[in-house]
Design an enzyme around this catalytic site. Structure first.
Site, PDB file in Angstrom:
ATOM      1  N   CYS A   2       0.835  -1.196   0.000  1.00 41.31           N
ATOM      2  CA  CYS A   2       0.000   0.000   0.000  1.00 41.31           C
ATOM      3  C   CYS A   2       0.877   1.256   0.000  1.00 41.31           C
ATOM      4  O   CYS A   2       1.955   1.282   0.572  1.00 41.31           O
ATOM      5  CB  CYS A   2      -0.933   0.090   1.194  1.00 41.31           C
ATOM      6  SG  CYS A   2      -2.029  -1.296   1.357  1.00 41.31           S
ATOM      7  N   ARG A  28       3.558   0.016  -5.082  1.00 38.09           N
ATOM      8  CA  ARG A  28       3.374  -0.525  -3.731  1.00 38.09           C
ATOM      9  C   ARG A  28       2.093  -1.352  -3.600  1.00 38.09           C
ATOM     10  O   ARG A  28       1.854  -1.983  -2.576  1.00 38.09           O
ATOM     11  CB  ARG A  28       3.348   0.610  -2.705  1.00 38.09           C
ATOM     12  CG  ARG A  28       4.628   1.417  -2.679  1.00 38.09           C
ATOM     13  CD  ARG A  28       4.543   2.512  -1.659  1.00 38.09           C
ATOM     14  NE  ARG A  28       4.493   2.000  -0.314  1.00 38.09           N
ATOM     15  CZ  ARG A  28       5.558   1.749   0.443  1.00 38.09           C
ATOM     16  NH1 ARG A  28       6.763   1.968  -0.036  1.00 38.09           N
ATOM     17  NH2 ARG A  28       5.415   1.281   1.658  1.00 38.09           N
ATOM     18  N   TRP A  74      -2.620  -2.729  -1.622  1.00 34.90           N
ATOM     19  CA  TRP A  74      -2.318  -4.153  -1.814  1.00 34.90           C
ATOM     20  C   TRP A  74      -3.087  -4.844  -0.694  1.00 34.90           C
ATOM     21  O   TRP A  74      -2.755  -4.697   0.491  1.00 34.90           O
ATOM     22  CB  TRP A  74      -0.812  -4.413  -1.696  1.00 34.90           C
ATOM     23  CG  TRP A  74      -0.444  -5.817  -2.066  1.00 34.90           C
ATOM     24  CD1 TRP A  74      -0.201  -6.297  -3.319  1.00 34.90           C
ATOM     25  CD2 TRP A  74      -0.262  -6.925  -1.176  1.00 34.90           C
ATOM     26  NE1 TRP A  74       0.107  -7.638  -3.262  1.00 34.90           N
ATOM     27  CE2 TRP A  74       0.088  -8.046  -1.951  1.00 34.90           C
ATOM     28  CE3 TRP A  74      -0.357  -7.077   0.207  1.00 34.90           C
ATOM     29  CZ2 TRP A  74       0.330  -9.299  -1.409  1.00 34.90           C
ATOM     30  CZ3 TRP A  74      -0.103  -8.331   0.753  1.00 34.90           C
ATOM     31  CH2 TRP A  74       0.234  -9.425  -0.052  1.00 34.90           C
ATOM     32  N   ASN A  98      -1.295   2.330   5.652  1.00 40.88           N
ATOM     33  CA  ASN A  98      -0.389   1.294   5.126  1.00 40.88           C
ATOM     34  C   ASN A  98       0.093   0.472   6.314  1.00 40.88           C
ATOM     35  O   ASN A  98       0.711   1.026   7.227  1.00 40.88           O
ATOM     36  CB  ASN A  98       0.799   1.961   4.420  1.00 40.88           C
ATOM     37  CG  ASN A  98       1.885   0.970   4.078  1.00 40.88           C
ATOM     38  OD1 ASN A  98       1.612  -0.201   3.830  1.00 40.88           O
ATOM     39  ND2 ASN A  98       3.123   1.421   4.063  1.00 40.88           N
ATOM     40  N   GLY A  99      -0.207  -0.817   6.304  1.00 41.08           N
ATOM     41  CA  GLY A  99       0.234  -1.678   7.407  1.00 41.08           C
ATOM     42  C   GLY A  99      -0.877  -2.625   7.809  1.00 41.08           C
ATOM     43  O   GLY A  99      -1.834  -2.831   7.062  1.00 41.08           O
ATOM     44  N   GLU A 464      17.483 -16.610  -9.513  1.00 37.85           N
ATOM     45  CA  GLU A 464      16.996 -15.251  -9.766  1.00 37.85           C
ATOM     46  C   GLU A 464      16.364 -15.151 -11.163  1.00 37.85           C
ATOM     47  O   GLU A 464      15.310 -14.543 -11.331  1.00 37.85           O
ATOM     48  CB  GLU A 464      18.152 -14.255  -9.595  1.00 37.85           C
ATOM     49  CG  GLU A 464      17.816 -12.799  -9.901  1.00 37.85           C
ATOM     50  CD  GLU A 464      16.662 -12.234  -9.091  1.00 37.85           C
ATOM     51  OE1 GLU A 464      16.217 -12.868  -8.120  1.00 37.85           O
ATOM     52  OE2 GLU A 464      16.173 -11.153  -9.461  1.00 37.85           O
ATOM     53  N   LYS A 468      12.513 -14.101 -11.892  1.00 43.93           N
ATOM     54  CA  LYS A 468      12.196 -12.958 -12.758  1.00 43.93           C
ATOM     55  C   LYS A 468      11.165 -13.364 -13.797  1.00 43.93           C
ATOM     56  O   LYS A 468      10.194 -12.674 -14.039  1.00 43.93           O
ATOM     57  CB  LYS A 468      13.497 -12.515 -13.434  1.00 43.93           C
ATOM     58  CG  LYS A 468      13.701 -11.080 -13.638  1.00 43.93           C
ATOM     59  CD  LYS A 468      14.050 -10.248 -12.435  1.00 43.93           C
ATOM     60  CE  LYS A 468      13.383 -10.595 -11.177  1.00 43.93           C
ATOM     61  NZ  LYS A 468      13.687  -9.924  -9.986  1.00 43.93           N
ATOM     62  N   GLU A 471       7.593 -14.262 -12.161  1.00 45.10           N
ATOM     63  CA  GLU A 471       6.827 -13.200 -11.510  1.00 45.10           C
ATOM     64  C   GLU A 471       6.206 -12.223 -12.495  1.00 45.10           C
ATOM     65  O   GLU A 471       5.159 -11.660 -12.225  1.00 45.10           O
ATOM     66  CB  GLU A 471       7.642 -12.466 -10.435  1.00 45.10           C
ATOM     67  CG  GLU A 471       8.702 -11.510 -10.915  1.00 45.10           C
ATOM     68  CD  GLU A 471       9.343 -10.716  -9.758  1.00 45.10           C
ATOM     69  OE1 GLU A 471      10.547 -10.517  -9.808  1.00 45.10           O
ATOM     70  OE2 GLU A 471       8.638 -10.296  -8.832  1.00 45.10           O
ATOM     71  N   HIS A 487      17.227 -36.538 -10.233  1.00 46.17           N
ATOM     72  CA  HIS A 487      16.707 -37.181  -9.028  1.00 46.17           C
ATOM     73  C   HIS A 487      15.210 -36.929  -8.861  1.00 46.17           C
ATOM     74  O   HIS A 487      14.698 -36.941  -7.750  1.00 46.17           O
ATOM     75  CB  HIS A 487      17.501 -36.724  -7.802  1.00 46.17           C
ATOM     76  CG  HIS A 487      18.942 -37.129  -7.875  1.00 46.17           C
ATOM     77  ND1 HIS A 487      19.366 -38.425  -7.645  1.00 46.17           N
ATOM     78  CD2 HIS A 487      20.060 -36.439  -8.235  1.00 46.17           C
ATOM     79  CE1 HIS A 487      20.675 -38.501  -7.815  1.00 46.17           C
ATOM     80  NE2 HIS A 487      21.112 -37.309  -8.193  1.00 46.17           N
ATOM     81  N   LYS A 584       5.680  -4.100  -4.479  1.00 42.90           N
ATOM     82  CA  LYS A 584       7.135  -4.029  -4.412  1.00 42.90           C
ATOM     83  C   LYS A 584       7.670  -4.200  -3.002  1.00 42.90           C
ATOM     84  O   LYS A 584       8.668  -4.851  -2.777  1.00 42.90           O
ATOM     85  CB  LYS A 584       7.608  -2.701  -4.993  1.00 42.90           C
ATOM     86  CG  LYS A 584       9.117  -2.641  -5.051  1.00 42.90           C
ATOM     87  CD  LYS A 584       9.618  -1.916  -6.237  1.00 42.90           C
ATOM     88  CE  LYS A 584      11.110  -2.052  -6.402  1.00 42.90           C
ATOM     89  NZ  LYS A 584      11.534  -3.310  -7.021  1.00 42.90           N
TER      90      LYS A 584
HETATM   91  O1  M6R Z   1      12.698  -4.774  -0.607  1.00 41.94           O
HETATM   92  P1  M6R Z   1      13.295  -6.135  -0.476  1.00 41.94           P
HETATM   93  O2  M6R Z   1      14.567  -6.290  -1.237  1.00 41.94           O
HETATM   94  O3  M6R Z   1      13.486  -6.558   0.954  1.00 41.94           O
HETATM   95  O4  M6R Z   1      12.247  -7.109  -1.110  1.00 41.94           O
HETATM   96  C1  M6R Z   1      12.425  -8.507  -1.054  1.00 41.94           C
HETATM   97  C2  M6R Z   1      11.574  -9.208  -2.083  1.00 41.94           C
HETATM   98  O5  M6R Z   1      10.226  -8.952  -1.852  1.00 41.94           O
HETATM   99  C3  M6R Z   1      11.935  -8.766  -3.501  1.00 41.94           C
HETATM  100  O6  M6R Z   1      13.297  -8.988  -3.769  1.00 41.94           O
HETATM  101  C4  M6R Z   1      11.085  -9.513  -4.535  1.00 41.94           C
HETATM  102  O7  M6R Z   1      11.394 -10.868  -4.519  1.00 41.94           O
HETATM  103  C5  M6R Z   1      11.362  -8.894  -5.897  1.00 41.94           C
HETATM  104  N1  M6R Z   1      10.367  -7.909  -6.187  1.00 41.94           N
HETATM  105  C6  M6R Z   1      11.397  -9.870  -6.991  1.00 41.94           C
HETATM  106  O8  M6R Z   1      11.679  -9.238  -8.205  1.00 41.94           O
END
Ligand code: M6R
Length: 589
Positions: A2, A28, A74, A98-99, A464, A468, A471, A487, A584
C-alpha cells in the site's frame, strides 16, 4: 504494501497532487485506489477497485481542494473490492493506512459493544473507528492519536483528516514508512520519496510512534510524550527523472538500462583502488545472510563468493524462516540483512530478533533512511536509485556488486587486475544489454513450464532468472542444480520444454554439459548461456557471455536472464511493471 500520500497547501490543487503521488506509488499495490478531499468544509471520498486509472475516471479535476489524502492498496484484510478500499471514515475521522492492525478483531468487538457499525471487513476501518471512539471521550486529536498508538498492535502509517480540524492534516506511524516534505506554503506526506520528487527532494522521516500535525505553513512532530521533537531534513540523491520512465516502455526496461551506472555508482562509493566507507568486518568468523525473494538470491551469490575467496562460513536463509527457527550464533557472528526497500517485514523482524541477542548486524539496503538501514549496526547502501518496477533488476545487480566488494574486502583483494576488470564492467554491461534476445523469447513464451539449471554460483543466478521470469510472465519456472535434475524433476521434461542452462565456470563445464545432454535427449529445447566457446549439438540457442573475474561474473550473467524474462512477459501481454498479486515492498509477514 500500500502507498499513502497527502497534501495540504495554498498553491496547488490537493486532488492533482494526491493523484500524481499515488501514480508514483502504484508499485506498492494496485488492488484499489481512493482519495478523500476537503471541499466547502466537508470531506468527500471517491474510491475504486483496480488501478489508479479507474479512480481517475471518477474524479472531477476541476474541483479545487487544499487538503486531500490518497491510498493505493495491496489487499491484506478483505477482498480487493470497492467497499474495502481506502480511505475509510467513521464519525469525524477519515484515514488512509499502510500496514496491518493485528489486534483489530478484539478492538472491533469492543467498538461493536459501544454501538459502532462497520461497512467493510478491513482492519483500517476498525482503526479509524477506534480513533473516533477515543476522540469522542477526550475531544483532543493529538491525545487521541497518542492513545491509539499505544493500543494498536502491528504496523501502520496513517494519513488522517478530522472533521473538527480541517486546517490540519495528521500523520502517525509505526514500522510502515512515512515521509513528510516541506514546500512553500504547502506540505506533503507519502509512503516513499517518488511521490514528492516532482516538487522537492527534501523530506523528514517520521519515527516510530511519532505524530505529525501538518498545516500549509508548518509541520510539528510530537513524540510519545507529546513533546515537540526537532527532525533532521534529509535530501534524496536522485532526480525527479529517476522516478519517471523517460521514454522507455516500462520501468523494468529502463532500470535494466541503468545497470552500468548503478554498478559504477555502487562500486565507486566503496572502492577507488582502496576500500572506503566499509565498516570493519574483519573480526567475524561466521556470517549469516538473511533476506527475501531476489535479495535472498543475492545472498546466495554472496555465500558462494565469501566462502570461496574469504574462507568464512556463510549461512543463508529466507527471513520468514530465519526469524522462527533455532539459529546458531557465537560472539563472532555477523548477520547481514539484504533489502532493496529496507522495509520488508520478515527481514526487519529478523534484524530485530538478532539485535536482541546482541549479535552485530550489517544491512545492504537501497532506500536511504529505511527501517532496516536505521536499525542495523552497520549499513552499506546500494546506489541503485529509485526502483519502481516490482520485479527488481538494478537493485539486485547492486546487491551482488556489494557482495563482490565485501568479498574483495574480506580477502584483501585490491589487485591491479581486479581494478581493471571493475573499470571494464560498465562497458560489458552496455554490450550485453544491447543484445537482442527476441529469437529466444519468441521460441519459449508460449510454454507453460520452463527450467533453469546450473551448478555452483550459476545455480544462484538461475534462481533469480527463474523468479524474474515467473513473476512477470506467470509461466511456471523452476531453478535446479544441474546435477540434481535427474533425481526426480527430469520426469517433467518433454518435447520442446525450454531449459535455460547456465555455465560460466570452466571447471564445471563438462559436468554441466553432461546434464544438458540428459535433458536434450528427452526433447528439451536448450538455451545455453555460457562464457565458454564450446560448440555442439546439445543446445538450440547459445548466448555468449563475456568472461570476467568470478567475483564479477554474476553481474554480467544475470542480464540476459532479466531481458529474456522481460521479452517473454511482453510477448504474453503481461503488465510487466505491476505483475498481478504483487507489490514491491512487502511490509506484512
Ligand atoms: O525490498 P526487499 O529487497 O526486501 O524485497 C524482497 C523481495 O520482496 C523482492 O526482492 C522480490 O522478490 C522482488 N520484487 C522480486 O523481483
Amino acid at each position: 504494501m500500500c502507498g499513502i500520500t497527502g497534501y495540504i497547501g495554498k498553491n496547488k490543487n490537493a486532488i492533482n497532487v494526491v493523484i500524481n503521488g499515488l501514480e508514483s506509488l502504484e508499485y506498492r499495490g494496485y488492488d484499489s485506489a481512493g482519495i478523500a478531499y476537503v471541499l466547502n468544509n466537508k470531506v468527500n471520498i471517491i474510491k475504486e477497485q483496480g488501478k489508479i486509472v479507474n479512480l481517475k475516471n471518477k474524479i472531477d479535476f476541476n474541483i479545487q481542494s487544499n487538503l486531500a489524502i490518497g491510498h493505493t492498496r495491496w489487499a491484506t484484510h478483505g477482498e480487493p473490492n470497492q467497499i474495502n478500499s481506502h480511505p475509510h471514515s467513521q464519525g469525524k475521522f477519515t484515514i488512509v493506512h499502510n500496514g496491518i492492525i493485528e489486534n483489530y478483531l478484539e478492538l472491533k468487538q469492543e467498538l461493536i459493544e459501544n454501538g459502532y457499525k462497520f461497512k467493510s471487513s478491513t482492519d483500517t476501518e476498525v482503526a479509524c473507528t477506534y480513533m473516533d471512539f477515543i476522540y469522542s471521550k477526550n475531544n483532543n486529536i493529538l491525545k487521541t492519536l497518542n492513545e491509539v498508538s499505544k493500543v494498536f498492535r502491528g504496523s501502520y502509517a496513517f494519513g488522517i483528516i478530522c472533521e473538527d480540524d480541517l486546517d490540519n492534516l495528521y500523520a502517525l506511524r509505526k514500522t510502515s514508512p512515512l515521509i513528510i516534505a516541506n514546500g512553500n506554503n504547502e506540505n506533503y506526506i507519502a509512503s516513499d520519496v517518488p511521490a514528492i520528487l516532482r516538487y522537492t527532494n527534501k523530506y523528514i522521516l517520521l519515527d516510530d510512534m511519532e505524530i505529525a500535525k501538518i498545516n500549509s505553513d508548518k509541520v510539528v512532530v510530537y513524540n510519545q510524550n507529546l513533546e515537540i521533537v526537532k527532525k533532521e531534513i534529509l535530501e534524496f540523491e536522485g532526480s525527479f527523472e529517476s522516478s519517471m520512465k523517460c521514454g522507455y516502455e516500462h520501468f523494468m526496461l529502463k532500470e535494466i538500462h541503468e545497470e552500468p551506472s548503478v554498478f559504477k555508482n555502487t562500486i565507486n562509493a566503496y572502492f577507488d583502488g582502496d576500500f572506503k566507507n566499509i565498516p570493519d568486518l574483519t573480526k567475524y568468523n561466521n556470517i549469516h545472510i538473511v533476506a527475501c525473494g531476489s535479495a535472498y538470491h543475492a545472498g546466495l551469490v554472496g555465500k558462494y563468493l565469501i566462502e570461496k575467496y574469504a574462507n568464512i562460513p556463510v549461512y543463508v536463509e529466507v527471513a520468514s524462516e530465519y526469524r522462527y527457527k533455532h539459529n546458531f550464533y557465537d560472539k563472532d557472528t555477523l548477520v547481514i540483512l539484504v533489502s532493496q526497500s529496507g522495509e520488508t517485514a520478515d527481514t526487519l523482524a529478523s534484524l530485530r530478533m538478532v539485535k536482541e541477542k546482541n549479535i552485530d548486524t550489517l544491512s545492504i539496503v537501497n532506500v536511504v533512511g529505511s527501517s532496516i538501514a536505521r536499525e542495523s549496526k552497520y549499513v552499506i547502501y546500494t546506489k541503485a536509485g529509485c526502483e519502481i518496477a516490482v520485479a527488481t533488476t538494478k537493485a539486485y545487480l547492486a546487491q551482488i556488486s556489494v557482495f563482490a566488494l565485501i568479498t574483495m574486502y574480506l580477502s584483501n583483494n585490491k589487485s591491479k587486475e581486479i581494478l581493471e576488470e571493475i573499470n571494464n564492467i560498465p562497458n560489458l554491461l552496455e554490450e550485453i544489454i544491447n543484445i537482442d534476445y527476441k529469437n529466444i523469447s519468441s521460441e519459449i513464451y508460449q510454454n507453460q513450464n520452463i527450467f533453469f539449471i546450473g551448478r555452483g554460483i550459476d545455480y544462484s543466478i538461475c534462481m533469480e532468472g527463474s523468479l524474474k521470469l515467473k513473476e512477470i510472465s506467470y509461466i511456471n519456472s523452476v531453478a535446479y542444480q544441474a546435477g540434481e535434475l535427474k533425481h526426480g524433476t527430469i520426469s517433467l521434461i518433454e518435447k520442446n520444454t525450454p531449459v535455460v542452462a547456465l555455465c560460466t565456470d570452466d571447471s564445471l563445464l563438462e559436468k554441466t554439459i553432461s546434464n544438458i545432454k540428459e535433458v536434450k535427449a528427452r526433447g528439451a529445447k536448450v538455451i545455453f548461456i555460457t562464457t565458454s566457446d564450446i560448440e555442439g549439438d546439445f543446445y538450440d540457442f547459445k548466448v555468449n557471455v563475456p568472461k570476467v573475474n568470478e567475483l564479477l561474473q554474476p553481474i554480467i550473467t544475470i542480464v540476459p536472464l532479466q531481458l529474456i524474462a522481460y521479452d517473454v512477459a511482453k510477448l504474453n501481454g503481461c503488465d510487466i511493471d505491476k505483475p498481478r498479486n504483487l507489490a514491491k515492498s512487502v511490509t506484512v509477514e
